[in-house]
Design a protein around this motif. Structure first.
Motif, PDB file in Angstrom:
ATOM      1  N   GLY A 250       5.204   3.834   7.424  1.00 55.40           N
ATOM      2  CA  GLY A 250       4.940   3.572   5.894  1.00 55.40           C
ATOM      3  C   GLY A 250       6.147   4.142   4.988  1.00 55.40           C
ATOM      4  O   GLY A 250       6.526   3.674   4.338  1.00 55.40           O
ATOM      5  N   ILE A 251       6.257   5.488   5.404  1.00 56.74           N
ATOM      6  CA  ILE A 251       7.201   6.421   4.640  1.00 56.74           C
ATOM      7  C   ILE A 251       8.565   5.702   4.730  1.00 56.74           C
ATOM      8  O   ILE A 251       9.317   5.640   3.948  1.00 56.74           O
ATOM      9  CB  ILE A 251       7.278   7.802   5.195  1.00 56.74           C
ATOM     10  N   ILE A 252       9.141   5.548   6.166  1.00 57.71           N
ATOM     11  CA  ILE A 252      10.369   4.921   6.268  1.00 57.71           C
ATOM     12  C   ILE A 252      10.559   3.568   5.459  1.00 57.71           C
ATOM     13  O   ILE A 252      11.538   3.219   4.789  1.00 57.71           O
ATOM     14  CB  ILE A 252      10.704   4.704   7.769  1.00 57.71           C
TER      15      ILE A 252
ATOM     16  N   ILE B 281      13.411  -3.259 -11.906  1.00 56.34           N
ATOM     17  CA  ILE B 281      12.629  -3.059 -10.647  1.00 56.34           C
ATOM     18  C   ILE B 281      12.261  -1.798 -10.308  1.00 56.34           C
ATOM     19  O   ILE B 281      13.232  -1.038 -10.078  1.00 56.34           O
ATOM     20  CB  ILE B 281      13.095  -3.929  -9.369  1.00 56.34           C
ATOM     21  N   THR B 282      11.076  -1.365 -10.248  1.00 54.18           N
ATOM     22  CA  THR B 282      10.571   0.052 -10.023  1.00 54.18           C
ATOM     23  C   THR B 282       9.542   0.129  -9.315  1.00 54.18           C
ATOM     24  O   THR B 282       8.923  -0.812  -8.822  1.00 54.18           O
ATOM     25  CB  THR B 282      10.140   0.641 -11.315  1.00 54.18           C
ATOM     26  N   LEU B 283       9.365   1.259  -8.431  1.00 54.97           N
ATOM     27  CA  LEU B 283       8.167   1.533  -7.616  1.00 54.97           C
ATOM     28  C   LEU B 283       7.560   2.215  -8.209  1.00 54.97           C
ATOM     29  O   LEU B 283       7.532   3.465  -8.310  1.00 54.97           O
ATOM     30  CB  LEU B 283       8.892   2.286  -6.137  1.00 54.97           C
ATOM     31  N   PRO B 284       6.121   1.530  -8.559  1.00 52.68           N
ATOM     32  CA  PRO B 284       5.102   2.419  -9.167  1.00 52.68           C
ATOM     33  C   PRO B 284       4.389   3.383  -8.161  1.00 52.68           C
ATOM     34  O   PRO B 284       4.223   2.998  -6.821  1.00 52.68           O
ATOM     35  CB  PRO B 284       4.088   1.324  -9.775  1.00 52.68           C
ATOM     36  N   ILE B 285       3.913   4.469  -8.912  1.00 56.59           N
ATOM     37  CA  ILE B 285       3.001   5.286  -7.868  1.00 56.59           C
ATOM     38  C   ILE B 285       2.124   4.580  -7.170  1.00 56.59           C
ATOM     39  O   ILE B 285       1.856   4.969  -5.683  1.00 56.59           O
ATOM     40  CB  ILE B 285       2.557   6.661  -8.829  1.00 56.59           C
ATOM     41  N   TRP B 286       1.404   3.666  -7.745  1.00 59.25           N
ATOM     42  CA  TRP B 286       0.308   3.218  -6.940  1.00 59.25           C
ATOM     43  C   TRP B 286       0.655   2.241  -5.835  1.00 59.25           C
ATOM     44  O   TRP B 286      -0.019   2.045  -4.707  1.00 59.25           O
ATOM     45  CB  TRP B 286      -0.620   2.027  -7.684  1.00 59.25           C
ATOM     46  N   LEU B 287       1.958   1.842  -5.957  1.00 59.89           N
ATOM     47  CA  LEU B 287       2.645   1.043  -4.890  1.00 59.89           C
ATOM     48  C   LEU B 287       3.033   1.997  -3.646  1.00 59.89           C
ATOM     49  O   LEU B 287       2.514   1.825  -2.272  1.00 59.89           O
ATOM     50  CB  LEU B 287       3.834   0.278  -5.255  1.00 59.89           C
ATOM     51  N   ILE B 288       3.553   3.110  -3.930  1.00 58.80           N
ATOM     52  CA  ILE B 288       3.950   4.143  -2.809  1.00 58.80           C
ATOM     53  C   ILE B 288       2.740   4.661  -2.256  1.00 58.80           C
ATOM     54  O   ILE B 288       2.756   4.482  -1.042  1.00 58.80           O
ATOM     55  CB  ILE B 288       4.657   5.430  -3.505  1.00 58.80           C
ATOM     56  N   VAL B 289       1.836   5.165  -3.137  1.00 63.53           N
ATOM     57  CA  VAL B 289       0.528   5.630  -2.225  1.00 63.53           C
ATOM     58  C   VAL B 289      -0.203   4.508  -1.681  1.00 63.53           C
ATOM     59  O   VAL B 289      -0.650   4.723  -0.293  1.00 63.53           O
ATOM     60  CB  VAL B 289      -0.649   6.144  -3.350  1.00 63.53           C
ATOM     61  N   GLY B 290      -0.235   3.216  -2.120  1.00 66.66           N
ATOM     62  CA  GLY B 290      -0.982   2.306  -1.559  1.00 66.66           C
ATOM     63  C   GLY B 290      -0.265   1.850  -0.004  1.00 66.66           C
ATOM     64  O   GLY B 290      -0.914   1.496   0.763  1.00 66.66           O
ATOM     65  N   VAL B 291       1.130   1.679  -0.092  1.00 63.87           N
ATOM     66  CA  VAL B 291       1.854   1.196   1.259  1.00 63.87           C
ATOM     67  C   VAL B 291       1.577   2.114   2.237  1.00 63.87           C
ATOM     68  O   VAL B 291       1.146   2.018   3.325  1.00 63.87           O
ATOM     69  CB  VAL B 291       3.318   1.029   0.727  1.00 63.87           C
ATOM     70  N   VAL B 292       1.743   3.573   1.835  1.00 63.66           N
ATOM     71  CA  VAL B 292       1.406   4.685   2.964  1.00 63.66           C
ATOM     72  C   VAL B 292      -0.060   4.677   3.467  1.00 63.66           C
ATOM     73  O   VAL B 292      -0.034   4.848   4.570  1.00 63.66           O
ATOM     74  CB  VAL B 292       2.083   5.977   2.349  1.00 63.66           C
ATOM     75  N   SER B 293      -0.816   4.718   2.438  1.00 63.08           N
ATOM     76  CA  SER B 293      -2.375   4.461   3.064  1.00 63.08           C
ATOM     77  C   SER B 293      -2.645   3.380   3.882  1.00 63.08           C
ATOM     78  O   SER B 293      -3.190   3.570   4.799  1.00 63.08           O
ATOM     79  CB  SER B 293      -3.287   4.341   1.620  1.00 63.08           C
ATOM     80  N   LEU B 294      -2.011   2.162   3.388  1.00 60.58           N
ATOM     81  CA  LEU B 294      -2.250   1.005   4.177  1.00 60.58           C
ATOM     82  C   LEU B 294      -1.876   1.166   5.456  1.00 60.58           C
ATOM     83  O   LEU B 294      -2.472   0.881   6.436  1.00 60.58           O
ATOM     84  CB  LEU B 294      -1.568  -0.141   3.555  1.00 60.58           C
ATOM     85  N   THR B 295      -0.441   1.489   5.663  1.00 58.32           N
ATOM     86  CA  THR B 295       0.233   1.563   6.963  1.00 58.32           C
ATOM     87  C   THR B 295      -0.651   2.618   7.870  1.00 58.32           C
ATOM     88  O   THR B 295      -0.845   2.695   9.025  1.00 58.32           O
ATOM     89  CB  THR B 295       1.531   1.932   7.033  1.00 58.32           C
ATOM     90  N   THR B 296      -1.149   3.778   7.174  1.00 57.91           N
ATOM     91  CA  THR B 296      -1.780   4.897   7.930  1.00 57.91           C
ATOM     92  C   THR B 296      -3.247   4.111   8.448  1.00 57.91           C
ATOM     93  O   THR B 296      -3.479   4.593   9.497  1.00 57.91           O
ATOM     94  CB  THR B 296      -1.876   6.030   6.882  1.00 57.91           C
ATOM     95  N   ILE B 297      -3.793   3.620   7.448  1.00 52.94           N
ATOM     96  CA  ILE B 297      -5.205   2.886   7.978  1.00 52.94           C
ATOM     97  C   ILE B 297      -4.795   2.224   8.981  1.00 52.94           C
ATOM     98  O   ILE B 297      -5.777   2.098   9.686  1.00 52.94           O
ATOM     99  CB  ILE B 297      -5.739   2.333   6.753  1.00 52.94           C
ATOM    100  N   ILE B 298      -3.868   1.331   8.966  1.00 52.65           N
ATOM    101  CA  ILE B 298      -3.606   0.250   9.866  1.00 52.65           C
ATOM    102  C   ILE B 298      -3.571   1.002  11.207  1.00 52.65           C
ATOM    103  O   ILE B 298      -4.143   0.456  12.383  1.00 52.65           O
ATOM    104  CB  ILE B 298      -2.719  -0.703   9.637  1.00 52.65           C
ATOM    105  N   GLY B 299      -2.628   2.077  11.294  1.00 51.87           N
ATOM    106  CA  GLY B 299      -2.401   2.882  12.390  1.00 51.87           C
ATOM    107  C   GLY B 299      -3.662   3.299  12.975  1.00 51.87           C
ATOM    108  O   GLY B 299      -3.950   3.328  14.352  1.00 51.87           O
TER     109      GLY B 299
END
Lengths: 231, 481
Positions: free
Chosen positions: B407-409, B440-458
């Protein structure tokens, strides 16, 4: 140096009562242990002998809390092991038993120090104390200068010393050694046995599983197993 | 085991087979990157457009039409005979409503064939006209917009016309130039000569006996006007705007009228000729009657502006219910249209999600393999006192860590793509005369959301392998070769 540490564990007693352990191999039912009863006194050096498949390893595994009897009761240190759950059994292995295996079973990617620290990890010891205690144990087995060595950089005798240091780390009341000299030449084997006997003299109950009669003869007592029964 | 020990052990395990771990993480990275880019693009665009509409006051606007089913997206309503007419007095009444700050009347003149400049004759759509009271705004690229003091003879054209006329990148040079608006033949508005037209028609039919009405094609009129401004094509392409007064004139119906004097003159001529078959001399019209069609038919639409965008929907409803005419506020409409972005986000996000599911299968596979390799090690851990729960937690943690790193990468790669894409989009925006940069910006919710999502999937992917590891029989594991 361990004498003081172990004083509180001096009352360790192993009591087997009517232990039966059966395995199922397809339709066949195998009695690895058949109604075995015996007692090991605290501080005793006991050798368990017998031919392959006699049930001596099963007996050792039950003492070590790696296996549970099908029926009967095992009481170690006043704790009944025959009906406890995994959590208690794991904690029992962690606090009371030090295992020494024939093939050492060290973590190949980790240093001697890290290998000895492993049981302390599960005892939730603080990292600083963990390191100090592991170092102390490695020094006690004469490997104070090999802390950062990996198993591949150590000789067979040294590897078994690391394994003994690991067994000592949590100050166990019982050391359970399954053919501890089986993978060593006779000279190294004798050294390892001497080390184990020294620990026994300091008060640790020593149970050695072996089919080597020269080792068995040095024990206080020999329990001979044949076909799942004490001979 | 302490939390820090879980981290150390899991990291050590991941580092042990670097290639396998990297490949597994790579799969997660692909999913995370695509989710990041797609969602960032979709929601940034939506936000950008919403902001644009808010900034230029569109959300404070209500479009009013004679037809009751007007949509904001329609450029204009049509005139409608049996509908409530959008008259000047109705516009004044709407202007009195609570929260309304102004009304712009709009009409479209559709009687033109071409915009002419030199030898060029460009196709035209309807010519638009509306009150120059600041309610409807257009971005002016050169010159100025139509102002309230303009009456006739001036116009603005959109930049695509200017480009076609050969003034690309040089709109300023077009300001002050005269262009022609060529009407259709039957045009009868301001600038036409109905008396001459009537004479021409009479002359045609007297020289073509037996011809019927369809054979006669009157000549077009060309109105001339001075270009005062070039506007952006953002709002409307190929747009020509004239002052409302001029449009009113264009929509007029000027008719040649035969007066009593004209009839008398024709009869007098007849008598002089003494034609036995009877007099066939037609009277020649000499008077002109002007009919204000815009007043008769009403305007095509109004744009009503309210004080705050939050009042727009309520005012629109009041207008609909009170006057039985169509009224649509931009906000409701545009927000509905922008909702398509949410669906787009879901669809594109779903594609990234599929990549993540595939990555999850990779994590399961990796974990099963590495647990198989470490069977003996697990046996040792169990022998020296690791509980089932500890072993299970350790491997679940390791799998979660694979997802976390992926997610981070993935976010970093996505951020890189955004950094690379923004200058390209900026260029596009400025070439289309839209203000806005790095949209085009990366909102905080997207950053937190993507990392959380990949972590949860892991973590989810690690549950089964971890359970298998925890339930290994320690005795068998210790003797596993």
């Amino acid at each position: 140096m361990f004498k003081e540490d172990l004083k509180h564990n001096m009352a360790a007693v192993i009591e087997f009562k009517d232990i039966t352990r059966t395995y199922r191999l397809g339709d066949e039912v195998l009695n690895a242990l058949d109604n075995v009863s015996c007692t090991v006194q605290s501080g005793e050096f006991v050798a368990i002998t017998g031919p392959s498949g006699s049930g001596k390893s099963t007996l050792a595994n039950i003492i070590g809390g790696l296996d549970k009897p099908t029926s009967g009761t095992v009481v170690v240190d006043g704790q009944d092991l025959s009906h406890v759950r995994d959590r208690q059994l794991s904690d029992y292995r962690n606090r009371h038993i030090g295992f020494v295996f024939q093939s050492f079973n060290l973590q190949g990617t980790q240093t001697a120090l890290e290998n000895v620290m492993l049981p302390l990890l599960f005892a939730r010891m603080k990292p600083g104390e963990r390191k100090a205690r592991a170092k102390e144990c490695l020094e006690a087995v004469g490997l104070g200068d090999r802390l950062k060595h990996k198993p591949s950089q150590l000789s067979g005798g040294q590897r078994q010393r690391v394994a003994i240091a690991r067994a000592l780390a949590v100050k166990p009341s019982i050391i359970l050694a399954d053919e501890p000299t089986g993978n060593l030449d006779s000279e190294r084997g004798a050294e390892i046995l001497k080390l184990l006997k020294d620990l026994n003299k300091q008060g640790i109950t020593l149970v050695v599983i072996t089919h080597d009669m020269s080792i068995a003869r040095q024990a206080d007592r020999v329990i001979q197993i044949k076909d799942g029964k004490i001979a | 085991m302490r939390f820090a020990d879980y981290v150390t052990l899991a990291l050590r395990n991941i580092m042990r087979s670097k290639l396998r771990s990297s490949l597994t993480i790579f799969a997660v990275v692909i999913g995370a990157t695509s989710i990041t880019i797609m969602l960032a693009a979709v929601f940034s665009l939506k936000g950008f457009m919403t902001k644009q509409f808010e900034a230029n006051g569109t959300f404070q606007q209500i479009m009013v039409s004679p037809q009751t089913d007007i949509n904001w997206g329609d450029y204009s309503g049509n005139q409608c005979q049996d509908c409530v007419k959008l008259t000047d007095s109705l516009a004044a009444k709407l202007g009195q409503l609570q929260h309304v700050v102004g009304v712009a009347r709009q009409t479209q003149v559709g009687q033109f064939q071409a915009l002419t400049y030199g030898t060029q004759k460009l196709r035209t759509q309807e010519i638009s006209a509306y009150d120059a009271n600041g309610i409807i705004t257009t971005q002016v690229l050169a010159g100025r917009d139509i102002s309230a003091s303009d009456k006739t003879g001036v116009l603005t054209i959109s930049s695509d016309y200017a480009d076609k006329l050969g003034f690309k990148h040089n709109y300023q040079a077009l300001i002050g130039k005269q262009v022609g608006l060529m009407t259709q033949g039957w045009y009868s508005g301001v600038g036409s000569d109905p008396i001459q037209a009537s004479k021409n028609q009479q002359a045609f039919f007297s020289s073509h006996p037996g011809a019927n009405g369809q054979d006669y094609q009157p000549a077009p009129t060309t109105l001339t006007g001075k270009i005062v401004g070039v506007t952006s094509t953002t709002d409307r392409s190929y747009a020509i705007r004239v002052p409302l007064d001029w449009a009113r004139g264009m929509e007029e119906n000027q008719m040649a009228v035969v007066t009593q004097a004209d009839q008398d003159a024709a009869q007098a001529k007849c008598r002089q000729q003494h034609t036995p078959q009877g007099c066939n001399t037609q009277p020649v019209a000499s008077a002109v009657q002007v009919s204000d069609e815009l007043a008769k038919q009403g305007y095509n639409s109004y744009i009503v502006k309210v004080d705050q965008s939050s009042n727009a929907a309520a005012v629109a409803k009041t207008i609909r219910n009170t006057y039985k005419i169509g009224a649509a506020d931009a906000q409701t409409e545009i927000k509905q249209q922008l909702a398509i972005f949410n669906i787009l986000g879901l669809v594109l996000g779903g594609i990234g999600g599929i990549a993540l599911v595939v990555a999850a299968v990779g994590v399961v596979n990796t974990m099963i393999m590495s647990i198989l390799e470490r069977t003996r090690e697990i046996g040792v851990m169990r022998a020296v006192g690791a509980r089932r729960g500890t072993v299970s937690a350790l491997y679940t943690f390791e799998a979660g860590l694979l997802g976390f790193f992926g997610g981070i990468i993935g976010l970093l790669v996505g951020y890189g793509v955004v950094l690379a894409a923004n200058p390209i989009i900026n260029k596009q925006l400025s070439s289309n005369s839209i203000t806005g940069s790095n949209i085009i910006t990366l909102p905080i919710w997207l950053i937190v959301g993507v990392v959380s999502l990949t972590t949860i999937i892991g973590i989810l992917a690690g549950l089964y392998p971890a359970r298998r590891a925890a339930h290994l029989d320690p005795v068998e594991a210790l003797h596993y070769e």
